[in-house]
Design a protein around this motif. Structure first.
Motif, PDB file in Angstrom:
ATOM      1  N   SER A 288     -26.236  -7.501  55.664  1.00 57.76           N
ATOM      2  CA  SER A 288     -25.412  -7.582  54.570  1.00 57.76           C
ATOM      3  C   SER A 288     -24.072  -8.423  54.520  1.00 57.76           C
ATOM      4  O   SER A 288     -23.615  -8.191  55.532  1.00 57.76           O
ATOM      5  CB  SER A 288     -25.113  -6.297  54.167  1.00 57.76           C
TER       6      SER A 288
ATOM      7  N   CYS B  61     -23.552 -12.934  43.955  1.00 54.27           N
ATOM      8  CA  CYS B  61     -24.094 -11.562  43.572  1.00 54.27           C
ATOM      9  C   CYS B  61     -23.766 -11.500  41.939  1.00 54.27           C
ATOM     10  O   CYS B  61     -24.554 -11.185  40.992  1.00 54.27           O
ATOM     11  CB  CYS B  61     -23.372 -10.526  44.085  1.00 54.27           C
TER      12      CYS B  61
ATOM     13  N   GLU C  52     -21.120 -15.477  48.909  1.00 60.08           N
ATOM     14  CA  GLU C  52     -22.129 -14.588  48.664  1.00 60.08           C
ATOM     15  C   GLU C  52     -21.864 -13.638  47.735  1.00 60.08           C
ATOM     16  O   GLU C  52     -22.593 -13.105  46.757  1.00 60.08           O
ATOM     17  CB  GLU C  52     -22.515 -13.777  49.917  1.00 60.08           C
ATOM     18  N   THR C  53     -20.594 -13.136  47.377  1.00 61.56           N
ATOM     19  CA  THR C  53     -20.066 -12.273  46.472  1.00 61.56           C
ATOM     20  C   THR C  53     -20.072 -12.750  45.190  1.00 61.56           C
ATOM     21  O   THR C  53     -20.657 -12.378  44.305  1.00 61.56           O
ATOM     22  CB  THR C  53     -18.573 -11.975  46.751  1.00 61.56           C
TER      23      THR C  53
ATOM     24  N   THR D  87     -28.403 -13.591  43.489  1.00 65.27           N
ATOM     25  CA  THR D  87     -28.915 -12.888  44.581  1.00 65.27           C
ATOM     26  C   THR D  87     -29.901 -11.634  44.043  1.00 65.27           C
ATOM     27  O   THR D  87     -29.393 -10.884  43.467  1.00 65.27           O
ATOM     28  CB  THR D  87     -27.629 -12.377  45.291  1.00 65.27           C
TER      29      THR D  87
ATOM     30  N   SER E 173     -29.151  -7.395  44.323  1.00 66.18           N
ATOM     31  CA  SER E 173     -27.872  -7.109  44.223  1.00 66.18           C
ATOM     32  C   SER E 173     -27.316  -5.862  43.280  1.00 66.18           C
ATOM     33  O   SER E 173     -28.015  -5.654  42.297  1.00 66.18           O
ATOM     34  CB  SER E 173     -26.770  -8.233  43.936  1.00 66.18           C
TER      35      SER E 173
ATOM     36  N   ILE F 167     -19.648  -4.152  44.165  1.00 66.36           N
ATOM     37  CA  ILE F 167     -20.691  -5.326  44.316  1.00 66.36           C
ATOM     38  C   ILE F 167     -21.327  -5.265  45.708  1.00 66.36           C
ATOM     39  O   ILE F 167     -20.356  -5.435  46.652  1.00 66.36           O
ATOM     40  CB  ILE F 167     -19.965  -6.692  43.825  1.00 66.36           C
ATOM     41  N   SER F 168     -22.446  -5.315  45.957  1.00 65.27           N
ATOM     42  CA  SER F 168     -23.051  -5.293  47.151  1.00 65.27           C
ATOM     43  C   SER F 168     -24.250  -6.177  47.067  1.00 65.27           C
ATOM     44  O   SER F 168     -24.818  -6.298  46.009  1.00 65.27           O
ATOM     45  CB  SER F 168     -23.344  -4.243  47.850  1.00 65.27           C
ATOM     46  N   ASP F 169     -24.933  -6.988  48.075  1.00 65.81           N
ATOM     47  CA  ASP F 169     -25.808  -7.796  48.028  1.00 65.81           C
ATOM     48  C   ASP F 169     -27.127  -6.922  48.058  1.00 65.81           C
ATOM     49  O   ASP F 169     -28.367  -7.667  48.147  1.00 65.81           O
ATOM     50  CB  ASP F 169     -25.963  -8.858  49.038  1.00 65.81           C
TER      51      ASP F 169
END
Ligand SMILES: Nc1ncnc2c1ncn2[C@@H]1O[C@H](COP(=O)(O)OP(=O)(O)OP(=O)(O)O)[C@@H](O)[C@H]1O
Ligand SMILES: [Mg+2]
Length: 506
Positions: free
Chosen positions: A271, A302, A298-299, A307, A310, A263-265
């Motif tokens: 970031s 997502c 933030e995670t 988000t 993401s 998982i990333s934004d």
């Protein structure tokens, strides 16, 4: 000269259906930090709003230096040297930090407001806190923690004699709390009296000289902090003994309910979420720990579809799912109680009932009529479970005390009976009694097979309630700790662990 800098005598204030304050006394000496303690809805913020000229009491008087003061409005309060950091943030989002700090008293140059001087002066004040806030940034671009810091800087900038802080540290990090405490101590040396409201007991013992306890709108007692104990204060607050705050009393299974990978934004610059992978088991409370700003919220944003852009994969019960919006997430049985209940969650001008059942409303609507009886029943169930203090289900949520708003919010999501419940700082601003109730409900939900992800900045909560803990640092997971190894040391070690490529400072 009076012994007291401030004396509030026999203050009473009612709202429709609520006696918020009944005959309350409070005395503040110059140079002391005097805590105001009490359960959610005890009347703390109301007392402060009376002092600040926001509410007019039906009864009672206020003395400053032994002379009666007429605090008729906010300006009168300020003229009397009173400065308040309110529980809810009141900054103007679309203005800069400097503009907010100097709102209404901007330095004037030949051509109107001297922006240069204003920004420079504000920057100097901010630098005292060493938190990396730029005076020319817009408030809306700051994290909640930083907004709270701006509020604090602003309040202190008034050269007040009486400084009131209504839960100033609810969302700021330890480092900033320490800076705040040292500034508070400096202020008291100059004779400022500080009224300090916090649900964090450790803070009371660390920084306060005396403490006054309110319960149900009534004055209970005032103690010298060195001569009292936590247990004593708790029993004054809740009017009964509370011996167990945290008990995790359920064994989760090993079955994986949700698996999130990479998982990333998706942001190239700044970031906050970088290649996060983790597994959630059925019936588990999975803690997410880390320093404020580590990327935990933030995670979850997502994962919850909030988000845009993401990346990563989410598997629910072995099936790959696409979550592009909160609606998608909810359809798959994921629910989230966000960190900032003010901005993200509650319908402030709607009733407790509306707010409690908005997410489960479709269950009551059949053949075009709303089953109001069922709706009322669910609402009452959660009011009772959480001991939410409200005169009725019809009360507007905005009129509830801060902690009680939080309870409505949590109750609402619990009512949806999700598969996965994400709780972001679930007990922030919640009193000790209500905390225990929330933990009990969490235990109960996991027994029903619901899996909980709990983001928390309170280490005792993480340590005592989590089955496993993932720790994040600067957008990455630095490790996972199993129940038997969870400790303050193991968490702090991972929370400050540098990882490769994680040099993107905020
Ligand atoms: N504007 C209002 N209208 C109606 N009721 C109100 C209003 N403001 C406060 N109340 C009620 O007065 C009582 C005291 O609330 P107050 O906000 O002072 O509590 P508090 O001690 O600050 O609690 P918390 O720890 O949750 O912030 C509560 O029952 C609350 O619902
Ligand atoms: Mg309050």
């Amino acid at each position: 000269m009076s012994e007291y800098l401030l004396e509030m005598k026999g203050i009473s204030k009612s709202f429709p259906g609520v006696k918020a304050l009944q005959d309350v006394d409070y005395q503040l000496k110059a140079g002391e930090i005097h805590a105001l303690l009490g359960e959610n809805g005890a009347g703390k913020s109301t007392l402060i709003k009376v002092l600040g000229g926001i509410y007019h009491p039906e009864k009672g008087s206020i003395f400053i230096d032994g002379k009666e003061a007429a605090i008729t409005d906010v300006n009168a309060a300020r003229d009397n040297g009173i400065s308040i950091i309110h529980q809810e943030l009141v900054l103007v989002p679309r203005m800069t930090v400097a503009e907010n700090i100097f709102l209404g008293r901007e330095p004037k140059g030949t051509f109107g407001v001297d922006k240069y001087k204003m920004t420079k002066d504000a920057q100097k004040m901010l630098d005292n806190f060493n938190v990396g806030i730029k005076a020319d940034m817009e408030i809306a671009d700051l994290t909640i923690a930083k907004q709270q810091m701006v509020e604090i800087v602003k309040a202190i900038s008034f050269n007040c004699r009486i400084l009131v802080m209504d839960e100033p540290t609810s969302s700021i990090a330890d480092k900033e709390v320490n800076a705040l405490f040292s500034i508070m101590r400096d202020l008291t040396k100059r004779g400022v009296g500080i009224i300090y409201i916090s649900h964090k007991m450790s803070e009371i013992f660390e920084v306060c000289d005396r403490v006054t306890v309110l319960r149900d709108g009534m004055y209970i007692d005032t103690c010298n902090v060195p001569e009292t104990t936590r247990d004593q204060l708790v029993s004054l607050m809740v009017g009964r003994e509370l011996d167990q705050y945290y008990v995790r009393d359920y064994e989760a299974s090993d079955e994986v309910v949700m698996r999130c990978t990479h998982i990333s934004d998706g942001k190239k610059l700044h970031s906050r979420v970088k290649d996060v992978s983790f597994e959630l088991h059925r019936g588990e409370i999975l803690g997410f720990s880390g320093l404020v700003g580590a990327g935990r919220s933030e995670t979850m944003q997502c994962i919850f579809g909030l988000t845009k852009g993401s990346k990563g994969e989410i598997e629910l019960e072995g099936r790959k799912v696409e979550i592009r919006s909160a609606m998608d997430a909810m359809r798959y049985g994921i629910a989230m109680v966000p960190e900032d209940r003010k901005l993200e969650g509650l319908y402030h001008t709607q009733s407790v009932r509306f707010n409690s059942t908005i997410e489960v409303l479709d269950q009551f609507i059949s053949h075009l009529y709303v089953n109001t009886a069922r709706e009322a029943e669910i609402t009452q169930e959660y009011i009772d479970k959480m001991h939410t203090k409200t005169p009725s289900q019809e009360q507007m949520v905005t009129n509830l005390s801060g902690g009680n708003q939080q309870k409505v919010m949590i109750g609402r999501w619990m009512a949806t009976a999700p598969k996965v419940l994400i709780l972001d700082e679930p007990t922030r601003g919640v009193d000790v009694g209500a905390k225990a109730e929330i933990y009990e409900i969490m235990n109960e939900l996991t027994k029903q097979g619901i899996s909980i992800i709990m983001i928390s900045s309170e280490l005792p909560e993480i340590i005592n309630m989590s089955d496993r803990v993932y720790v994040m640092y600067e957008g990455r997971i630095t490790g996972c700790i199993n129940r038997e190894d969870i400790s303050q040391e193991s968490i702090m070690h991972l929370a400050t662990l540098e990882t490769t490529g994680g040099n993107d400072h905020d």
